[in-house]
Design a protein around this motif. Structure first.
Motif, mmCIF file in Angstrom:
data_model
loop_
_atom_site.group_PDB
_atom_site.id
_atom_site.type_symbol
_atom_site.label_atom_id
_atom_site.label_comp_id
_atom_site.label_asym_id
_atom_site.label_seq_id
_atom_site.Cartn_x
_atom_site.Cartn_y
_atom_site.Cartn_z
ATOM 1 N N LEU A 115 21.493 0.174 57.586
ATOM 2 C CA LEU A 115 22.686 -0.575 57.200
ATOM 3 C C LEU A 115 23.081 -0.350 55.738
ATOM 4 O O LEU A 115 24.256 -0.354 55.417
ATOM 5 C CB LEU A 115 22.466 -2.067 57.441
ATOM 6 N N ASP A 116 22.078 -0.177 54.868
ATOM 7 C CA ASP A 116 22.366 -0.101 53.437
ATOM 8 C C ASP A 116 21.208 0.607 52.734
ATOM 9 O O ASP A 116 20.117 0.731 53.286
ATOM 10 C CB ASP A 116 22.545 -1.521 52.877
ATOM 11 N N THR A 117 21.474 1.075 51.520
ATOM 12 C CA THR A 117 20.422 1.670 50.703
ATOM 13 C C THR A 117 20.491 1.080 49.307
ATOM 14 O O THR A 117 21.556 0.639 48.852
ATOM 15 C CB THR A 117 20.578 3.200 50.593
ATOM 16 N N ARG A 118 19.346 1.068 48.605
ATOM 17 C CA ARG A 118 19.296 0.634 47.211
ATOM 18 C C ARG A 118 18.022 1.176 46.587
ATOM 19 O O ARG A 118 17.148 1.693 47.284
ATOM 20 C CB ARG A 118 19.352 -0.878 47.089
ATOM 21 N N ILE A 127 11.844 3.070 43.333
ATOM 22 C CA ILE A 127 11.498 3.162 44.750
ATOM 23 C C ILE A 127 12.788 3.064 45.566
ATOM 24 O O ILE A 127 13.467 2.038 45.537
ATOM 25 C CB ILE A 127 10.539 2.037 45.162
ATOM 26 N N PRO A 128 13.135 4.125 46.324
ATOM 27 C CA PRO A 128 14.314 4.043 47.196
ATOM 28 C C PRO A 128 14.012 3.193 48.435
ATOM 29 O O PRO A 128 12.991 3.368 49.089
ATOM 30 C CB PRO A 128 14.590 5.497 47.574
ATOM 31 N N LEU A 129 14.911 2.259 48.750
ATOM 32 C CA LEU A 129 14.769 1.365 49.898
ATOM 33 C C LEU A 129 15.963 1.515 50.826
ATOM 34 O O LEU A 129 17.058 1.863 50.386
ATOM 35 C CB LEU A 129 14.665 -0.086 49.431
ATOM 36 N N VAL A 130 15.742 1.228 52.105
ATOM 37 C CA VAL A 130 16.823 1.212 53.089
ATOM 38 C C VAL A 130 16.748 -0.099 53.869
ATOM 39 O O VAL A 130 15.668 -0.623 54.115
ATOM 40 C CB VAL A 130 16.744 2.421 54.060
ATOM 41 N N LYS A 131 17.897 -0.626 54.231
ATOM 42 C CA LYS A 131 17.955 -1.836 55.045
ATOM 43 C C LYS A 131 18.057 -1.408 56.504
ATOM 44 O O LYS A 131 19.013 -0.746 56.907
ATOM 45 C CB LYS A 131 19.153 -2.698 54.652
ATOM 46 N N ALA A 142 17.734 -8.027 59.591
ATOM 47 C CA ALA A 142 17.420 -6.685 59.109
ATOM 48 C C ALA A 142 16.511 -6.793 57.886
ATOM 49 O O ALA A 142 16.579 -7.737 57.120
ATOM 50 C CB ALA A 142 18.702 -5.938 58.757
ATOM 51 N N THR A 143 15.630 -5.788 57.724
ATOM 52 C CA THR A 143 14.645 -5.838 56.643
ATOM 53 C C THR A 143 14.770 -4.619 55.733
ATOM 54 O O THR A 143 15.196 -3.547 56.161
ATOM 55 C CB THR A 143 13.217 -5.879 57.210
#
Length: 161
Positions: A115-118, A127-131, A142-143
């Motif tokens: 759904l999203d990235t940050r 640290i790249p994260l994704v939802k 969503a996590t």
């Protein structure tokens, strides 16, 4: 002496769980062992499916349930600890038809889409994260997960990005 007093107190509060033939119960399920999602417990995972009707009582603590054809690979006799009383409330019922439950009454949690990235900025690294949106869960559940771990477990999610 203290243990004896605690046991006596616990025994007075404990109520034996039993059901009658014809009652409806929920069946406890759990995510498949070894598939702990990214080092986290499955707190978003459904815990019970059903309701199912009790066909017969087998001994003191076992019951035979009327399972659906989708659960034909699961043995239909369960210990009382795997059952919960059915409270007639439509919001409690989980749509279990879409689950692929195996013979040990477990299922695999799968991701649907990103759904999203940050980026999480720490002292010395980023640290790249994704939802991640999970199957059988809404958008509000969503996590945020590490991008590298999601990419290694679900590479098909990154084909379109």
């Amino acid at each position: 002496m203290a243990q004896s007093q605690q046991k006596c107190y616990a025994d007075k509060r404990r109520q034996p769980l039993s059901f009658e033939v014809g009652d409806h119960v929920f069946l406890k399920i759990s995510p498949r062992q070894g598939l702990m999602r990214f080092g986290k417990s499955g707190k978003l995972s459904p815990r019970f499916i059903g309701p199912f009707e009790i066909l017969e009582r087998i001994g003191e603590v076992a019951y035979r349930l009327a399972l659906s054809p989708q659960l034909s690979g699961v043995h239909n006799v369960f210990h009382v600890s795997m059952l919960r009383k059915y409270e007639p409330d439509p919001s409690h019922i989980l749509d279990w038809v879409d689950f692929e439950v195996d013979e040990c009454a477990s299922y695999e949690e799968r991701s649907v889409q990103i759904l999203d990235t940050r980026e999480q900025v720490l002292w010395g690294k980023t640290i790249p994260l994704v939802k991640v949106l999970w199957r059988h869960h809404g958008v509000e559940e969503a996590t945020w997960e590490r991008e590298a771990e999601v990419c290694s477990k679900f590479p098909d999610l990154f084909e379109n990005t």
